[in-house]
Design a protein around this motif. Structure first.
Motif, PDB file in Angstrom:
ATOM      1  N   ARG A   1      -4.737   6.428  -3.145  1.00 57.48           N
ATOM      2  CA  ARG A   1      -3.481   6.520  -2.556  1.00 57.48           C
ATOM      3  C   ARG A   1      -3.317   5.864  -1.102  1.00 57.48           C
TER       4      ARG A   1
ATOM      5  N   THR B   1      -2.947   2.323  -1.792  1.00 54.65           N
ATOM      6  CA  THR B   1      -1.612   2.087  -2.262  1.00 54.65           C
ATOM      7  C   THR B   1      -0.650   2.067  -1.102  1.00 54.65           C
TER       8      THR B   1
ATOM      9  N   MET C   1       1.414  -1.395   0.093  1.00 53.36           N
ATOM     10  CA  MET C   1       3.032  -1.112  -0.015  1.00 53.36           C
ATOM     11  C   MET C   1       3.788  -1.994   0.816  1.00 53.36           C
TER      12      MET C   1
ATOM     13  N   ALA D   1       9.139   0.345  -3.976  1.00 59.26           N
ATOM     14  CA  ALA D   1       8.195   1.145  -3.080  1.00 59.26           C
ATOM     15  C   ALA D   1       8.451   2.464  -2.955  1.00 59.26           C
TER      16      ALA D   1
ATOM     17  N   ASP E   1       9.727   4.445  -5.319  1.00 55.09           N
ATOM     18  CA  ASP E   1       9.130   5.088  -6.392  1.00 55.09           C
ATOM     19  C   ASP E   1       7.569   5.212  -6.552  1.00 55.09           C
ATOM     20  N   THR E   2       7.023   4.319  -5.921  1.00 54.44           N
ATOM     21  CA  THR E   2       5.800   4.215  -5.650  1.00 54.44           C
ATOM     22  C   THR E   2       4.873   5.628  -4.751  1.00 54.44           C
TER      23      THR E   2
ATOM     24  N   GLU F   1       5.768   8.817  -6.248  1.00 50.02           N
ATOM     25  CA  GLU F   1       4.553   9.102  -7.512  1.00 50.02           C
ATOM     26  C   GLU F   1       3.387   9.488  -6.703  1.00 50.02           C
TER      27      GLU F   1
END
Length: 432
Positions: A292, A295, A299, A313, A315-316, A319
């Motif tokens: 993460r 991630t 991003m 971004a 939504d990512t 999540e």
């Protein structure tokens, strides 16, 4: 009406008495049938009955020879369970706070009316307060192990934790705490009232001031705060202040290793936790934490100033927060099962509503912590690009300001999706 044997009622028979829920032995034998009435039987002497009724209890053979009442069975609450190892002194479980623990040990013999625990979020203030309360209750009880276990689980009837319902504790909640302080302890000689995050509701300090200054002799207040702000200064001056520090990486690593975490994972969690015990435990149990972080690093590169890129971004990021909350939800399920087991074992389910409220608050906190960690990753990227001369200082200042505004909005419980949308749109507009 059918008899106990299932046949029709017979003349001259009587149904056996209904079995009570409190008859744990064999059911009583049915009563003997009454003798048939004899009309020629001699009538009782009224004078003799009057004389018998005038006797004193000592003179009456039936009263004088009556057996004493049966003793009440011992409660399971008062009997230690043989299959449970002793928990030991609860203060030994406070990690990395040697100065605070030393002061708390000194206070056990003659506690003062009010204590104020001050330290950063994640330093373990709530756990320390419940452990201190457990030792206070155990020192005044014939069943110290029971008091310690229930206090550690926040299920003791004389340990009341008043959690905030919204963004801050309300005046009515504080009045409830004041009223609870005036009530005698439910099970022992002492009652402990814990008020977390009082610095978030500093304006209610005057309501609490008198109770802290002149509490009932059977009550001890424990106030928890990240810091002492100006409206709290008078209230703080009436309390014994116990300072806690953010845990260092070495203390966090040692704690995780002692709990069975692998050394390499403990190293990562101790560094990424920012001094928070709870955060370190979650990261150590989360196999996806490192991915993460990667991630979040990728991003920022996807932001091109368009709304579609910003929404993707968002939504990512959201999540990622749900993935971060998964280990905590698993731990909450275990805690609820343990609470149900303790309720069956000790005969009390006190504090279950408080447990559920704490779980909701912890889930929100871990989501905010995950976003805060992501903001830290973005800020570190921006500073690295300035040092590498790949990003202009003026642009970097605008982006860091955007990240800081988003972090401040989360601190005041702003809508997470809206906060992230504003952040990613601002970062996209100022991207190099």
């Amino acid at each position: 009406m059918a008899s106990a044997s299932g046949g029709d009622d017979q003349p001259g028979t009587t149904e056996p008495a209904a079995l009570s829920l409190f008859d744990f032995d064999d059911p009583p034998a049915p009563p003997e049938p009454p003798p048939p009435l004899d009309e020629a039987a001699e009538q009782p002497d009224l004078q003799e009955l009057a004389t018998e009724s005038a006797r004193t209890p000592a003179e009456s053979p039936s009263l004088a020879e009556s057996p004493p009442p049966a003793p009440v069975a011992e409660s399971r609450l008062d009997t230690p369970q043989a299959d449970e190892p002793p928990v030991g002194n609860l203060l030994d479980g406070i990690v990395g706070q040697s100065a605070a623990v030393s002061r708390l040990r000194s206070a056990l013999e003659s506690p003062l009316p009010a204590y104020l625990f001050v330290g950063p979020a994640g330093a373990g203030l709530r756990s320390a307060a419940c452990r201190f309360a457990g030792e206070l209750l155990a020192a005044r009880s014939a069943t110290p192990e029971r008091e310690r276990r229930l206090a550690l689980a926040e299920q003791h009837p004389d340990l009341l934790v008043f959690d905030r319902v919204g963004a801050a504790m309300t005046a009515e909640q504080v009045r409830d705490a004041v009223r609870a302080a005036a009530v005698a302890p439910a099970a022992g000689e002492l009652k402990v009232i814990v008020l977390p995050e009082v610095d978030r509701a500093a304006l209610i300090a005057p309501i609490l001031l008198k109770s802290v200054e002149e509490p009932p002799p059977s009550c001890v207040f424990m106030l928890l705060a990240d810091e002492i702000n100006r409206p709290m200064e008078t209230l703080a001056s009436r309390c014994v202040r116990i300072d806690f520090e953010a845990l260092g990486e070495a203390d966090l690593r040692a704690l995780l290793v002692a709990e069975g975490i692998d050394g390499s994972r403990a190293d990562f969690a101790a560094v990424a936790a920012g001094g928070s015990i709870d955060r370190a435990r979650l990261l150590a149990s989360d196999a996806d934490a490192a991915s993460r972080i990667d991630t979040w690093r990728g991003m920022r590169r996807s932001l091109d100033g368009t709304a579609s890129a910003a929404m993707a971004a968002v939504d990512t990021a959201l999540e990622a927060t749900e993935q971060a909350a998964a280990p905590l939800e698993a731990r909450h399920q275990t805690e609820r099962a343990d609470a149900d087991e303790r309720a069956e074992l000790y005969g009390t389910n006190f504090g279950r509503s408080s447990l559920d409220e704490r779980h909701r608050r912890e889930l929100r906190r871990v989501r905010i912590d995950e976003l805060t960690m992501g903001f830290a990753v973005l800020s570190a990227q921006i500073r690295d690009e300035v040092r590498n001369a790949t990003l202009a200082a003026e642009t970097a200042a605008e982006q860091l300001a955007a990240v800081g505004d988003a972090a401040e909005a989360l601190r005041f419980n702003a809508n997470q999706r809206l906060t992230l949308s504003c952040l990613f749109i601002r970062l996209g507009r100022t991207s190099p």
